[in-house]
Design a protein around this motif. Structure first.
Motif, short mmCIF file in Angstrom:
data_model
loop_
_atom_site.label_atom_id
_atom_site.label_comp_id
_atom_site.label_asym_id
_atom_site.label_seq_id
_atom_site.Cartn_x
_atom_site.Cartn_y
_atom_site.Cartn_z
N PRO A 69 76.62 7.67 -62.09
CA PRO A 69 77.32 7.40 -60.83
C PRO A 69 78.79 7.01 -61.04
CG PRO A 69 75.17 6.35 -60.81
CD PRO A 69 75.39 6.86 -62.21
N ALA A 70 79.07 6.28 -62.10
CA ALA A 70 80.46 5.90 -62.37
C ALA A 70 81.30 7.13 -62.72
CB ALA A 70 80.52 4.88 -63.50
N ILE A 71 80.75 8.02 -63.53
CA ILE A 71 81.45 9.27 -63.86
C ILE A 71 81.71 10.07 -62.59
CG2 ILE A 71 81.24 11.51 -65.02
CD1 ILE A 71 81.84 9.32 -67.02
N SER A 72 80.71 10.17 -61.72
CA SER A 72 80.87 10.91 -60.46
C SER A 72 81.99 10.30 -59.61
CB SER A 72 79.56 10.91 -59.67
OG SER A 72 78.59 11.66 -60.34
N HIS A 73 82.04 8.98 -59.57
CA HIS A 73 83.09 8.28 -58.81
C HIS A 73 84.48 8.64 -59.36
CE1 HIS A 73 85.41 5.09 -56.93
NE2 HIS A 73 85.80 4.73 -58.13
N HIS A 74 84.64 8.57 -60.67
CA HIS A 74 85.93 8.87 -61.27
C HIS A 74 86.30 10.34 -61.10
CE1 HIS A 74 86.72 4.91 -62.85
NE2 HIS A 74 85.52 4.88 -63.43
N LEU A 75 85.32 11.22 -61.20
CA LEU A 75 85.59 12.65 -60.99
C LEU A 75 86.04 12.90 -59.55
CD1 LEU A 75 82.66 14.25 -62.98
CD2 LEU A 75 85.10 14.52 -63.47
N LYS A 76 85.46 12.19 -58.60
CA LYS A 76 85.86 12.34 -57.20
C LYS A 76 87.34 11.97 -57.03
CE LYS A 76 84.77 10.79 -52.56
NZ LYS A 76 85.21 9.58 -51.93
N ILE A 77 87.76 10.89 -57.64
CA ILE A 77 89.16 10.47 -57.56
C ILE A 77 90.06 11.51 -58.21
CG2 ILE A 77 90.83 8.76 -58.39
CD1 ILE A 77 88.51 6.68 -57.98
N ILE A 116 89.55 12.88 -68.66
CA ILE A 116 90.53 13.97 -68.81
C ILE A 116 90.53 14.47 -70.25
CG2 ILE A 116 93.01 14.48 -68.87
CD1 ILE A 116 93.22 12.75 -66.29
N MET A 117 90.50 13.56 -71.20
CA MET A 117 90.51 13.97 -72.61
C MET A 117 89.22 14.71 -72.98
SD MET A 117 93.50 13.28 -73.37
CE MET A 117 93.39 13.90 -75.04
N VAL A 118 88.08 14.27 -72.46
CA VAL A 118 86.82 14.98 -72.71
C VAL A 118 86.89 16.39 -72.12
CG1 VAL A 118 84.36 15.06 -72.08
CG2 VAL A 118 85.35 12.94 -72.95
N LEU A 119 87.37 16.49 -70.89
CA LEU A 119 87.47 17.80 -70.25
C LEU A 119 88.49 18.70 -70.95
CD1 LEU A 119 87.24 16.84 -66.47
CD2 LEU A 119 85.55 18.11 -67.82
N SER A 120 89.50 18.11 -71.57
CA SER A 120 90.52 18.91 -72.25
C SER A 120 89.94 19.67 -73.45
CB SER A 120 91.69 18.04 -72.69
OG SER A 120 91.33 17.24 -73.81
N GLU A 121 88.80 19.22 -73.94
CA GLU A 121 88.17 19.85 -75.10
C GLU A 121 87.17 20.94 -74.72
OE1 GLU A 121 86.42 16.43 -76.93
OE2 GLU A 121 88.34 15.68 -77.67
N GLU A 165 90.30 14.47 -55.90
CA GLU A 165 91.11 14.21 -54.70
C GLU A 165 92.60 14.33 -54.96
OE1 GLU A 165 89.65 10.37 -53.48
OE2 GLU A 165 87.99 11.24 -52.35
N VAL A 166 93.05 14.01 -56.17
CA VAL A 166 94.48 14.13 -56.47
C VAL A 166 94.82 15.47 -57.11
CG1 VAL A 166 94.81 11.64 -56.62
CG2 VAL A 166 94.38 12.93 -58.70
N GLY A 167 93.82 16.33 -57.26
CA GLY A 167 94.07 17.68 -57.75
C GLY A 167 94.16 17.83 -59.25
N LEU A 168 93.65 16.87 -60.01
CA LEU A 168 93.70 16.97 -61.47
C LEU A 168 92.45 17.61 -62.06
CD1 LEU A 168 95.24 13.48 -62.32
CD2 LEU A 168 96.41 15.70 -62.17
N VAL A 169 91.39 17.69 -61.26
CA VAL A 169 90.12 18.28 -61.69
C VAL A 169 89.62 19.19 -60.58
CG1 VAL A 169 87.70 17.71 -62.18
CG2 VAL A 169 89.50 16.34 -63.20
N SER A 170 89.05 20.31 -60.97
CA SER A 170 88.42 21.20 -60.00
C SER A 170 86.92 21.23 -60.27
CB SER A 170 89.01 22.61 -60.08
OG SER A 170 88.77 23.17 -61.35
N VAL A 171 86.18 21.66 -59.27
CA VAL A 171 84.72 21.72 -59.40
C VAL A 171 84.24 23.09 -58.97
CG1 VAL A 171 84.32 20.75 -57.10
CG2 VAL A 171 82.54 20.56 -58.84
N GLU A 172 83.24 23.59 -59.69
CA GLU A 172 82.62 24.87 -59.35
C GLU A 172 81.12 24.68 -59.40
OE1 GLU A 172 82.29 29.44 -61.06
OE2 GLU A 172 83.74 28.06 -61.92
N LYS A 173 80.46 25.06 -58.34
CA LYS A 173 79.01 24.92 -58.26
C LYS A 173 78.35 26.19 -58.77
CE LYS A 173 75.43 23.15 -55.26
NZ LYS A 173 75.08 22.65 -53.94
N LYS A 174 77.45 26.01 -59.74
CA LYS A 174 76.66 27.13 -60.28
C LYS A 174 75.20 26.73 -60.12
CE LYS A 174 80.16 28.40 -63.67
NZ LYS A 174 80.51 28.46 -65.08
N GLY A 175 74.52 27.38 -59.20
CA GLY A 175 73.14 26.98 -58.89
C GLY A 175 73.18 25.59 -58.26
N THR A 176 72.45 24.66 -58.85
CA THR A 176 72.43 23.30 -58.33
C THR A 176 73.34 22.36 -59.11
OG1 THR A 176 70.54 22.76 -59.73
CG2 THR A 176 70.06 23.55 -57.49
#
Length: 105
Positions: free
Chosen positions: A56-64, A33-38, A67-78
């Motif tokens: 893989p660990a970062i992907s796991h944490h991002l998924k969580i 969250i702190m990294v993304l805040s920058e 799921e609770v709505g604290l992070v959004s994802v946008e796909k650009k290309g691949t």
């Protein structure tokens, strides 16, 4: 509003907030969250470069966090780019704090 209905509302808000608390309770997710805040948005690889965790660990944490709505994802290309989406979570937690203060103090 009587005390019983106030307590019921507080319990409902606690229940709604539990997944957010669980997600925020992990230090690695706090770091993400702190990294993304920058930044406006980052890919998993970019977050991994700023972390001691594996991709893989970062992907796991991002998924969580997603799921609770604290992070959004946008796909650009691949590539998927992640950004903070804190408004709803913060609003829920503020409502909980307000209700607890109103009901319990």
């Amino acid at each position: 509003m009587n005390q019983e209905s106030g307590h019921h509302e507080a319990i409902q808000l606690f229940r709604k907030s539990t997944p957010i608390f669980q997600a925020l309770g992990d230090t690695y997710r706090q770091d993400i969250i702190m990294v993304l805040s920058e930044h406006d948005s980052l890919s998993v690889n970019e977050i991994t470069e700023r972390s001691t965790l594996s991709r893989p660990a970062i992907s796991h944490h991002l998924k969580i966090l997603r799921e609770v709505g604290l992070v959004s994802v946008e796909k650009k290309g691949t590539t998927r780019f992640y950004s903070l989406q804190l408004e709803d979570g913060v609003t829920t937690l503020k409502k909980l704090l307000d209700k607890v203060e109103e009901t319990c103090f």
